[in-house]
Motif scaffolding. Structure first.
Motif: not given
Length: 318
Positions: A46-51
């Motif tokens: 999984v990639m998260v964009i902005d946290t």
């Protein structure tokens, strides 16, 4: 003008979160104009964009990710350097934090100042700020221009299409699905914050986004855009705001007017069209100050400190 409460210090209403599925691989975590987070679910990670702004706030994103997948969250990508986007990173325990080299350089140059400034401006967006670890969020991988990651068979392009919201703006593009995560280069029914912007470059950067022909787009703030028509509306609205504001400020500066005169005229000019957008009153002093700087003597944004924020606010709104 009557004195308004500084920035968004009085904004205390908790916003309702939506977690929208855009495809089998893409989700949008949005909250009525608060900063959004994008999620990409690949074959193996999984990639998260902005946290989100703090690790405690990031836990709510993680909880929702875990409702749809148990794959490991290996990557965090930062669309730019602002604290509200990056300080939640530690919660995900990612293997890698990806950012443009320009974003890295901005963190070096102004990360600490920006963190203090943002927390002071918008306390609600930093719930449980004590959960932020000491220091800043540091990228572990930087790139210039373009980087491609393969999450199994899913192609993820991480692109710098030009300056706009900041010098380091980064978008994430799923070419197989025509889904774009824009960060704050695009907003929807939410006022673009442009205190660190490049007004002259921003419209061309929006052209570069439009040229990809995204069919769905997750903006930096506002609802996920789920049809090509909605995407076009988001791009057009952001472009109109940036252009209208800069045109007004440039004309006032060229006429030799001082910042406060230009601010009051620009506020009056833009309010009928954009005043209902989220955080309009909050953004306008910062946006006009940056536009005036760019139109006069500062091609690059000056660093905002907590002290400069308050001084600017008092001179324009006091």
């Amino acid at each position: 003008m009557n004195t308004k409460t500084f920035a968004s210090a009085a904004d205390l209403d908790i916003k309702k979160v939506s977690f929208d599925k855009l495809s089998d691989h893409a989700y949008a975590y949005t909250a009525e104009g608060d900063p959004n987070t994008g999620i990409i679910i690949g074959d193996d990670a999984v990639m998260v964009i902005d946290t989100q702004a703090t690790p405690v706030m990031a836990q709510d994103v993680i909880r929702r990710i875990r409702e749809v997948t148990d794959k490991p969250i290996k990557y965090v990508t930062l669309s730019h350097y602002h604290a509200v986007r990056v300080l939640g990173a530690s919660a995900y325990q990612p293997e890698q934090i990806i950012a443009s080299q320009d974003t890295y350089d901005l963190i070096v140059e102004r990360g600490e100042f920006d963190k203090a400034s943002e927390i002071g401006r918008f306390p609600r967006l930093f719930q449980n700020v004590e959960s932020v670890p000491e220091g800043l969020t540091w990228p572990t991988i930087t790139f210039t221009g373009k980087m491609t990651l393969w999450l199994g068979k899913l192609e993820v392009q991480i692109l710098q299409l030009g300056r706009g919201h900041t010098k380091g703006d980064t978008v994430v593009w799923l070419p197989q699905e025509k889904i774009l995560f824009s960060g704050d280069l695009v907003e929807f029914d939410a006022t673009p914050y442009a205190g660190d912007a490049y007004f002259k470059d921003w419209p061309q950067t929006l052209d570069a986004i439009a040229a990809l022909q995204p069919e769905k787009l997750v903006p930096g703030r506002g609802a996920a855009l789920q049809t090509p028509e909605q995407v076009q509306a988001g791009l057009a609205g952001t472009r109109a705001f940036i252009s209208d504001l800069y045109e007004s400020v440039q004309a006032g500066a060229a006429a030799g007017q001082d910042l406060r005169t230009v601010y009051e005229a620009t506020f009056a000019k833009l309010q009928p069209k954009y005043g209902q957008w989220v955080i309009f009153n909050h953004c306008m002093p910062f946006d006009v100050t940056r536009a005036y700087d760019e139109a006069t003597q500062y091609p690059d944004p000056r660093i905002w400190t907590a002290e400069r924020d308050v001084a600017m606010w008092q001179s324009l709104e006091g």
